[in-house]
Design a protein around this motif. Structure first.
Motif, short mmCIF file in Angstrom:
data_model
loop_
_atom_site.label_atom_id
_atom_site.label_comp_id
_atom_site.label_asym_id
_atom_site.label_seq_id
_atom_site.Cartn_x
_atom_site.Cartn_y
_atom_site.Cartn_z
N ALA A 142 -8.81 -1.28 9.26
CA ALA A 142 -7.89 -2.03 10.12
C ALA A 142 -7.16 -3.10 9.31
CB ALA A 142 -8.64 -2.65 11.29
N ILE A 143 -7.90 -3.75 8.41
CA ILE A 143 -7.30 -4.78 7.56
C ILE A 143 -6.25 -4.16 6.64
CG2 ILE A 143 -7.76 -6.41 5.69
CD1 ILE A 143 -8.78 -7.51 8.23
N ARG A 144 -6.58 -3.01 6.08
CA ARG A 144 -5.63 -2.31 5.21
C ARG A 144 -4.35 -1.94 5.96
NH1 ARG A 144 -9.74 2.10 2.68
NH2 ARG A 144 -10.20 1.14 0.66
N SER A 145 -4.52 -1.48 7.20
CA SER A 145 -3.37 -0.97 7.96
C SER A 145 -2.33 -2.04 8.22
CB SER A 145 -3.85 -0.37 9.29
OG SER A 145 -4.31 -1.38 10.17
N ILE A 146 -2.76 -3.30 8.25
CA ILE A 146 -1.79 -4.38 8.48
C ILE A 146 -1.53 -5.17 7.20
CG2 ILE A 146 -2.35 -4.61 10.93
CD1 ILE A 146 -4.08 -7.02 10.21
N LYS A 147 -1.99 -4.59 6.07
CA LYS A 147 -1.75 -5.19 4.75
C LYS A 147 -2.23 -6.65 4.68
CE LYS A 147 2.16 -2.19 3.59
NZ LYS A 147 1.88 -1.21 4.65
N ALA A 148 -3.48 -6.84 5.09
CA ALA A 148 -4.03 -8.20 5.12
C ALA A 148 -5.34 -8.30 4.33
CB ALA A 148 -4.25 -8.64 6.56
N THR A 149 -5.51 -7.42 3.34
CA THR A 149 -6.75 -7.45 2.56
C THR A 149 -6.91 -8.75 1.78
OG1 THR A 149 -5.64 -6.23 0.79
CG2 THR A 149 -6.93 -4.94 2.36
N ASP A 150 -5.79 -9.45 1.56
CA ASP A 150 -5.87 -10.73 0.84
C ASP A 150 -6.58 -11.80 1.67
OD1 ASP A 150 -3.51 -10.50 2.53
OD2 ASP A 150 -2.95 -12.49 1.79
N LYS A 151 -6.78 -11.54 2.95
CA LYS A 151 -7.47 -12.50 3.82
C LYS A 151 -9.00 -12.39 3.69
CE LYS A 151 -3.54 -13.57 6.01
NZ LYS A 151 -2.88 -14.88 5.89
N LEU A 152 -9.47 -11.29 3.12
CA LEU A 152 -10.92 -11.08 3.01
C LEU A 152 -11.52 -11.98 1.94
CD1 LEU A 152 -11.26 -7.19 3.24
CD2 LEU A 152 -11.52 -8.88 5.05
N VAL A 153 -12.56 -12.71 2.31
CA VAL A 153 -13.22 -13.59 1.35
C VAL A 153 -14.69 -13.23 1.17
CG1 VAL A 153 -11.65 -15.52 1.74
CG2 VAL A 153 -13.70 -15.31 3.16
N GLY A 154 -15.18 -12.27 1.94
CA GLY A 154 -16.57 -11.84 1.82
C GLY A 154 -16.82 -10.63 2.68
N ILE A 155 -17.78 -9.80 2.25
CA ILE A 155 -18.10 -8.58 3.01
C ILE A 155 -19.61 -8.40 3.06
CG2 ILE A 155 -17.99 -6.07 3.00
CD1 ILE A 155 -15.21 -6.14 2.10
N GLY A 156 -20.09 -8.06 4.25
CA GLY A 156 -21.49 -7.71 4.42
C GLY A 156 -21.60 -6.21 4.45
N CYS A 157 -22.48 -5.64 3.64
CA CYS A 157 -22.50 -4.19 3.52
C CYS A 157 -23.80 -3.70 2.91
CB CYS A 157 -21.35 -3.74 2.63
SG CYS A 157 -21.51 -4.37 0.95
N THR A 158 -23.93 -2.38 2.90
CA THR A 158 -25.00 -1.74 2.17
C THR A 158 -24.48 -1.40 0.77
OG1 THR A 158 -24.33 0.46 2.88
CG2 THR A 158 -25.91 -0.71 4.28
N ARG A 159 -25.36 -1.10 -0.14
CA ARG A 159 -24.94 -0.75 -1.50
C ARG A 159 -24.07 0.50 -1.50
NH1 ARG A 159 -29.58 -0.55 -5.89
NH2 ARG A 159 -29.59 -2.75 -5.25
#
Length: 214
Positions: A142-159
């Protein structure tokens, strides 16, 4: 010697004050992937056929536009029944302040916005949203679709997820819903933390994260 100790104590107190100030920042904790686009683009541009769960969507369609302004005025003058989302200022009453808020939302100038997230929580978010933490890699689409990946400052995820989305591998890892790294979350200084609760046990954990951060 006493002067050095006094200076050291002043520096320590100043640093502690900064940390406390940082801790006091209001972090909006939300549940739902579609909220990405709601918060990072103007709600006036949103349109997917479903009801847009933002206060100010007076006619309860899929966008906020001049029709909502007309509708809320008709409510104010007793010509239309009040709807759940008509109270744009979310202050418990319909008045001209709601007219102003809807106008601001339409032109993308609102200072805050009140939404209903996917867990049916009502949350008021300060705008603009510049720093976002995601706890679900699916939301990156969803972030990619609106070209807003520069807003991401952290991600919670699995390896495994981090390996799959290698373009985000250098972002700080804030843990996972089952084991969040609160210190790292605060270090990222987010405006919004976006969670995803697709199973009942995750809903409980999302509640815990929200309570911890607020």
């Amino acid at each position: 010697m006493e002067q050095e100790m006094r200076i050291g104590e002043e520096v320590k107190n100043k640093n502690l004050g900064g940390d406390k100030k940082k801790m006091k920042k209001k972090i909006a904790v939300l549940v739902g992937i579609t909220l990405c686009t709601m918060l990072l683009i103007s709600p006036a541009l949103a349109s997917n056929g479903d009801t847009l769960d933002i206060y100010g969507n007076a006619n309860e369609d899929d966008t906020i536009d001049m029709r909502d302004l007309t509708y809320v005025k008709l409510i104010f003058f007793g010509k239309k029944p009040e709807t759940e989302l008509a109270d744009a200022k979310y202050d418990g009453k319909i008045n001209p302040l709601d007219f102003i808020q809807i106008k601001l939302i339409i032109v993308g100038k609102e200072k805050e916005i009140t939404i209903v997230d996917s867990a049916d929580r009502i949350v008021t978010v300060k705008k603009p949203v510049e720093r976002v933490i995601l706890f679900h890699y699916g939301a990156t689409e969803a972030i990619r679709s609106i070209k807003a990946t520069d807003k991401l400052v952290g991600i919670g995820c699995t390896r495994t997820s981090r390996e799959f989305y290698r373009e985000f591998k250098d972002l700080p890892d804030v843990g996972y819903v089952t084991n969040p790294n609160y210190e790292e979350i605060l270090n990222c200084d987010p405006d919004v933390v976006l969670l995803f609760a697709n199973i009942p046990c995750h809903e409980i954990r999302c509640e815990r994260i929200r309570d911890k951060l607020n």
